[in-house]
Motif scaffolding. Structure first.
Motif, PDB file in Angstrom:
ATOM      1  N   ARG A  23       0.847  -1.209   0.000  1.00  0.00           N
ATOM      2  CA  ARG A  23       0.000   0.000   0.000  1.00  0.00           C
ATOM      3  C   ARG A  23       0.873   1.247   0.000  1.00  0.00           C
ATOM      4  O   ARG A  23       0.634   2.207  -0.738  1.00  0.00           O
ATOM      5  N   GLU A  24       1.911   1.245   0.840  1.00  0.00           N
ATOM      6  CA  GLU A  24       2.811   2.397   0.915  1.00  0.00           C
ATOM      7  C   GLU A  24       3.588   2.569  -0.379  1.00  0.00           C
ATOM      8  O   GLU A  24       3.817   3.698  -0.832  1.00  0.00           O
ATOM      9  N   ALA A  25       3.989   1.444  -0.996  1.00  0.00           N
ATOM     10  CA  ALA A  25       4.736   1.516  -2.259  1.00  0.00           C
ATOM     11  C   ALA A  25       3.869   2.082  -3.380  1.00  0.00           C
ATOM     12  O   ALA A  25       4.340   2.838  -4.235  1.00  0.00           O
ATOM     13  N   ILE A  26       2.584   1.731  -3.375  1.00  0.00           N
ATOM     14  CA  ILE A  26       1.655   2.294  -4.369  1.00  0.00           C
ATOM     15  C   ILE A  26       1.442   3.772  -4.083  1.00  0.00           C
ATOM     16  O   ILE A  26       1.432   4.607  -4.990  1.00  0.00           O
ATOM     17  N   MET A  27       1.303   4.108  -2.805  1.00  0.00           N
ATOM     18  CA  MET A  27       1.025   5.479  -2.404  1.00  0.00           C
ATOM     19  C   MET A  27       2.158   6.420  -2.775  1.00  0.00           C
ATOM     20  O   MET A  27       1.926   7.547  -3.224  1.00  0.00           O
ATOM     21  N   ALA A 155     -11.593  12.058   4.656  1.00  0.00           N
ATOM     22  CA  ALA A 155     -10.332  12.487   4.040  1.00  0.00           C
ATOM     23  C   ALA A 155      -9.319  11.353   4.030  1.00  0.00           C
ATOM     24  O   ALA A 155      -8.577  11.174   3.050  1.00  0.00           O
ATOM     25  N   ARG A 156      -9.279  10.572   5.106  1.00  0.00           N
ATOM     26  CA  ARG A 156      -8.318   9.465   5.178  1.00  0.00           C
ATOM     27  C   ARG A 156      -8.602   8.397   4.133  1.00  0.00           C
ATOM     28  O   ARG A 156      -7.676   7.758   3.640  1.00  0.00           O
ATOM     29  N   THR A 157      -9.878   8.188   3.795  1.00  0.00           N
ATOM     30  CA  THR A 157     -10.190   7.179   2.787  1.00  0.00           C
ATOM     31  C   THR A 157      -9.650   7.574   1.410  1.00  0.00           C
ATOM     32  O   THR A 157      -9.442   6.718   0.550  1.00  0.00           O
ATOM     33  N   LEU A 158      -9.406   8.862   1.209  1.00  0.00           N
ATOM     34  CA  LEU A 158      -8.893   9.348  -0.078  1.00  0.00           C
ATOM     35  C   LEU A 158      -7.367   9.458  -0.095  1.00  0.00           C
ATOM     36  O   LEU A 158      -6.784   9.813  -1.117  1.00  0.00           O
ATOM     37  N   LEU A 159      -6.721   9.157   1.056  1.00  0.00           N
ATOM     38  CA  LEU A 159      -5.297   9.444   1.200  1.00  0.00           C
ATOM     39  C   LEU A 159      -4.430   8.733   0.166  1.00  0.00           C
ATOM     40  O   LEU A 159      -3.562   9.352  -0.463  1.00  0.00           O
ATOM     41  N   ILE A 160      -4.632   7.432  -0.019  1.00  0.00           N
ATOM     42  CA  ILE A 160      -3.756   6.686  -0.922  1.00  0.00           C
ATOM     43  C   ILE A 160      -3.917   7.175  -2.355  1.00  0.00           C
ATOM     44  O   ILE A 160      -2.927   7.421  -3.061  1.00  0.00           O
ATOM     45  N   GLU A 161      -5.163   7.351  -2.786  1.00  0.00           N
ATOM     46  CA  GLU A 161      -5.383   7.852  -4.148  1.00  0.00           C
ATOM     47  C   GLU A 161      -4.848   9.273  -4.293  1.00  0.00           C
ATOM     48  O   GLU A 161      -4.313   9.634  -5.348  1.00  0.00           O
ATOM     49  N   THR A 162      -4.961  10.073  -3.237  1.00  0.00           N
ATOM     50  CA  THR A 162      -4.404  11.424  -3.274  1.00  0.00           C
ATOM     51  C   THR A 162      -2.895  11.382  -3.436  1.00  0.00           C
ATOM     52  O   THR A 162      -2.320  12.128  -4.237  1.00  0.00           O
ATOM     53  N   ARG A 163      -2.240  10.489  -2.696  1.00  0.00           N
ATOM     54  CA  ARG A 163      -0.786  10.385  -2.808  1.00  0.00           C
ATOM     55  C   ARG A 163      -0.379   9.920  -4.198  1.00  0.00           C
ATOM     56  O   ARG A 163       0.642  10.360  -4.731  1.00  0.00           O
ATOM     57  N   MET A 164      -1.161   9.029  -4.796  1.00  0.00           N
ATOM     58  CA  MET A 164      -0.872   8.606  -6.166  1.00  0.00           C
ATOM     59  C   MET A 164      -0.960   9.798  -7.111  1.00  0.00           C
ATOM     60  O   MET A 164      -0.123   9.978  -8.006  1.00  0.00           O
ATOM     61  N   CYS A 165      -1.960  10.635  -6.894  1.00  0.00           N
ATOM     62  CA  CYS A 165      -2.116  11.850  -7.712  1.00  0.00           C
ATOM     63  C   CYS A 165      -0.944  12.797  -7.504  1.00  0.00           C
ATOM     64  O   CYS A 165      -0.415  13.373  -8.469  1.00  0.00           O
ATOM     65  N   LEU A 166      -0.520  12.959  -6.256  1.00  0.00           N
ATOM     66  CA  LEU A 166       0.536  13.916  -5.953  1.00  0.00           C
ATOM     67  C   LEU A 166       1.867  13.497  -6.552  1.00  0.00           C
ATOM     68  O   LEU A 166       2.669  14.337  -6.970  1.00  0.00           O
ATOM     69  N   SER A 167       2.117  12.188  -6.579  1.00  0.00           N
ATOM     70  CA  SER A 167       3.359  11.708  -7.196  1.00  0.00           C
ATOM     71  C   SER A 167       3.386  12.076  -8.673  1.00  0.00           C
ATOM     72  O   SER A 167       4.412  12.505  -9.214  1.00  0.00           O
ATOM     73  N   ALA A 168       2.235  11.930  -9.344  1.00  0.00           N
ATOM     74  CA  ALA A 168       2.148  12.304 -10.759  1.00  0.00           C
ATOM     75  C   ALA A 168       2.141  13.814 -10.927  1.00  0.00           C
ATOM     76  O   ALA A 168       2.732  14.362 -11.867  1.00  0.00           O
ATOM     77  N   LEU A 169       1.493  14.510  -9.999  1.00  0.00           N
ATOM     78  CA  LEU A 169       1.362  15.963 -10.090  1.00  0.00           C
ATOM     79  C   LEU A 169       2.715  16.660 -10.014  1.00  0.00           C
ATOM     80  O   LEU A 169       2.958  17.660 -10.699  1.00  0.00           O
ATOM     81  N   HIS A 170       3.615  16.128  -9.185  1.00  0.00           N
ATOM     82  CA  HIS A 170       4.929  16.749  -9.009  1.00  0.00           C
ATOM     83  C   HIS A 170       5.653  16.900 -10.340  1.00  0.00           C
ATOM     84  O   HIS A 170       6.374  17.884 -10.550  1.00  0.00           O
ATOM     85  N   ARG A 171       5.443  15.949 -11.233  1.00  0.00           N
ATOM     86  CA  ARG A 171       6.153  15.974 -12.517  1.00  0.00           C
ATOM     87  C   ARG A 171       5.614  17.034 -13.465  1.00  0.00           C
ATOM     88  O   ARG A 171       6.220  17.312 -14.497  1.00  0.00           O
ATOM     89  N   THR A 172       4.474  17.655 -13.132  1.00  0.00           N
ATOM     90  CA  THR A 172       3.879  18.646 -14.028  1.00  0.00           C
ATOM     91  C   THR A 172       4.364  20.066 -13.736  1.00  0.00           C
ATOM     92  O   THR A 172       4.063  20.982 -14.491  1.00  0.00           O
ATOM     93  N   TYR A 173       5.080  20.248 -12.634  1.00  0.00           N
ATOM     94  CA  TYR A 173       5.571  21.580 -12.277  1.00  0.00           C
ATOM     95  C   TYR A 173       7.016  21.747 -12.736  1.00  0.00           C
ATOM     96  O   TYR A 173       7.863  20.883 -12.484  1.00  0.00           O
TER      97      TYR A 173
END
Length: 221
Positions: A23-27, A155-173
């Motif tokens: 889970r953490e590795a996916i996140m 909010a916690r239920t969205l945490l893992i999917e949010t982290r997946m988004c943030l990992s991808a989002l970082h590359r757009t800046y």
């Protein structure tokens, strides 16, 4: 039920430990969306038999983090444009409610100070993972400050999917400055007590993320 009927809580199972690490590795993006997870390789990496590994992987299938394809195996879920829209729409609803509660309780200035600590960590972060950690902490602090257990739980239920988004989002800046500025403005508006401005900035922040992650998609559609 009598107290004598209560049994001691067992230690965390091997399958639970493996599930947590996967889970953490996916996140954090170690396993990117679409990655196939091979049993043989993972069993060797974890140094376990396939039994607990399969149990762990099935847990993540039931959580919606892995998808099973017949005759092909298990894959990390892809976040399609509709998923991104759904995640950020839900986050905005939760965080807008948190902002309203914070400001109507007169706690904007105190909460903003805590948020600025996360902004400072974001500004000095050395890599994408550290930026994502600070970003998540900013939004977690905001929701927690509302004092609502239910908003926090949602909010916690969205945490893992949010982290997946943030990992991808970082590359757009191109630089981290724009991301830092967005969060800083939200904190400053919260400190000023301006509910309309704070929610408008929060909404613009979520809309920007949706458009970066799913071009052609909007929070408003």
């Amino acid at each position: 039920m009598a107290l004598t009927d209560i049994e001691p809580v067992s230690r965390e199972s091997t399958a639970a430990i493996i599930a947590r690490q996967l889970r953490e590795a996916i996140m954090n993006g170690t396993f990117a969306p679409g990655t196939q997870l091979g049993e043989t390789e993972l069993a060797g990496r974890f140094q376990v038999s396939r039994g607990p590994l399969r149990e762990a992987m099935q847990r993540l299938v039931s959580e919606g983090l892995l998808r099973s394809e017949r005759h092909r195996g298990l894959f990390v879920i892809d976040l399609e444009p509709d998923d991104v829209h759904d995640i950020y729409s839900a986050r905005f609803a939760i965080e807008r409610a948190a902002v309203i509660r914070v400001l109507r309780h007169g706690d904007g200035e105190a909460v903003a100070l805590r948020l600025m600590s996360a902004v400072e960590d974001m500004a000095t972060a050395s890599d994408g993972d550290a930026v994502a950690e600070a970003d998540v902490r900013f939004h977690e602090e905001l929701v927690a400050a509302s004092g609502s257990k239910r908003l926090g739980r949602m909010a916690r239920t969205l945490l893992i999917e949010t982290r997946m988004c943030l990992s991808a989002l970082h590359r757009t800046y191109a630089t981290n400055e724009e991301r830092v500025t967005e969060h800083k403005r939200i904190a400053e508006a919260l400190a000023s007590g301006d509910e309309e401005q704070t929610t408008a900035l929060l909404e613009a922040h979520m809309e920007d993320a949706v458009q970066r992650l799913a071009p052609g998609t909007s929070l408003y559609t």
